[in-house]
Design a protein around this motif. Sequence first.
Motif, mmCIF file in Angstrom:
data_model
loop_
_atom_site.group_PDB
_atom_site.id
_atom_site.type_symbol
_atom_site.label_atom_id
_atom_site.label_comp_id
_atom_site.label_asym_id
_atom_site.label_seq_id
_atom_site.Cartn_x
_atom_site.Cartn_y
_atom_site.Cartn_z
ATOM 1 N N TRP A 92 0.832 -1.199 0.000
ATOM 2 C CA TRP A 92 0.000 0.000 0.000
ATOM 3 C C TRP A 92 0.873 1.258 0.000
ATOM 4 N N GLU A 128 -2.866 4.825 0.013
ATOM 5 C CA GLU A 128 -3.552 3.526 0.110
ATOM 6 C C GLU A 128 -3.830 2.865 -1.237
ATOM 7 N N ASN A 141 -4.665 -1.668 -7.518
ATOM 8 C CA ASN A 141 -5.984 -1.165 -7.153
ATOM 9 C C ASN A 141 -5.844 0.280 -6.677
ATOM 10 N N SER A 184 -7.491 3.634 -4.449
ATOM 11 C CA SER A 184 -8.168 3.777 -3.154
ATOM 12 C C SER A 184 -8.722 5.179 -3.038
ATOM 13 N N PRO A 191 -8.380 7.746 2.480
ATOM 14 C CA PRO A 191 -8.945 7.164 3.705
ATOM 15 C C PRO A 191 -9.444 8.262 4.653
#
Length: 586
Positions: free
Chosen positions: A24, A66, A101, A103, A106
């Motif tokens: 990450w 992330e 991926n 993100s 957050p």
Amino acid sequence: MYRTHNCGALRLSDANKEVTLSGWVDATRAFGPMTFVDLRDRYGITQIVFENNEVLNKKATGLGREFVIKVKGLVRERTAKNPNRATGDIEIVAQELEILNVSKTPPFTIKDDTDGGDDLRMKYRYLDLRRAAVQKNLFFRSQVAIEVRKYLSGEGFIEVETPNLIKSTPEGARDFVVPSRMNAGQFYALPQSPQTFKQLLMVSGFDKYFQIVKCFRDEDLRADRQPEFTQIDCEMAFVTQEDILNTFEGLTKHVFKTALGIDLPTFPRMTYDEAMKLYGSDKPDIRFGMSFVELNDVTQNKGFSVFDSAELVVGICAKGVATAYTNKILSELTDWVKRPQIGAKGLVYIKFEEDGTIKSPISKFYSEEDLQAIGARFGAQKGDVLFILSGETDKTRKQLNELRLELGSRMGLRNPAEFKPLWVVDFPLLEWDEETQRFYAMHHPFTSPKREQIPSMLNGDHETMKNLRADAYDLVLNGVEIGGGSIRIYDRDLQSKNFKLLGMTEEEAEAKFGFLLGAFEYGAPPHGGIAFGFDRLCAVMSGSNSIRDFIAFPKNNQGRDVMIDAPSVIDDKQLEELNIAVTIEA
Ligand code: ASP
């Protein structure tokens, strides 16, 4: 291939290796034509550098916190090393970057000192669990569980699973119940502990049982309680209290040694009566002294009516605080004990000043010699302050216990890195409750009185019952009860007598516990056991007072899981299937 190494593995000796890492994005920093990315996984953080490659560099600048990425590159010695990081001597010069991926940003930072509040972190627990500080607790928990299994299986214990859908027999706490679809109008209960099952396993001859097991109690939640929690549940046959204490002292020492590298000394033992008299608590924190001194004889009949009329006058001595504890602090402490949570009427202090004078609000009733005599009981010296409470015995002891703990904390005497276990033994078997005019089991209804008291229990009068002592014990660590158990009744008549004392009719006892009474008729061996609060053990060992930090997905103070939003309503069809009437109020 996603990775050749994890993000905590690479060292200077790996320089010039071609590696692939996945993880990450912890942070990105643009630095002129270069971009630095901190790549994180459960093992650590590794710095990635993007340089001399415009396309790659551009891609790297677009990485958000992330994002999940895969990087291939060359390990290189860093010019500016970071001694605070295991991988701080090296960095990876990126050759390839793949975004696995993306993100959203957050809702809080994934850092040890996160900016996320409690509620937010619980709602996004899966992100909270990405933080190293939280992960550390769960790794620790796992390690403790493994060591428990190692030790107990080494001692010949067998791990047996007992059912989760059982019969409701509320005694201690309230049961969580589960409606049965196939048996209309009937309910299972979730176990508050596997108590009766582990006893049945002894009747079956398993001899040494343990289970790391979920237990469920529908209690009003206090700060450090969870509706579902984990026990290390154990039972042994053909044992005395002594055998149990030794076995589980051994377990505790093993776990401390292997998980923390700490050698615990032999655990001291204290009777329940002693613990109450000296600390006003059945779980005394013995990391510090300040034990109680009873003062009725030296304080009464001197004209101070508050003490004269009290059942108990009792005090503690706080060493060396006379100068620091100004009038302001003393009146603050007085207010503190008078809060409804503590409930004291007042607080008397005697201050032995450094200059030899003695100050006390009760000095009009007591001469200097009187005060010196009181001080002598504690071995008080210049600089010490005595705190005295008075009133009804049980209440006063409880109040002074609270004050002692508070002072211990204020005075820095409760070091979380210091471990002082002890066994509290010889608990009373029964507790009389004036209000409901009945006995309650101090531990649980299956606990045996001391062997020599069995005849008195079978034949004695009411007063005799009040004084029965049990082979029941608690393991206390730093003022926290981390385990408790007892030697059990294994005789049908004695068990029936106990149920009767606890206010059950014969029919009720048969309906609730007929299976156990029946089992006692088929050769039940003498047996006993203990259960440790596993979440709490992990917390105390880590010097934390929050069990929630050691549970992957805990519930909040209202018993809710705010991440999955449970409990929740279920639809009418489900209710109907379960034969639960749906009443809709207008
Ligand atoms: N079942 C008991 C409890 O949950 C422990 C025991 O007596 O072994 O506290």
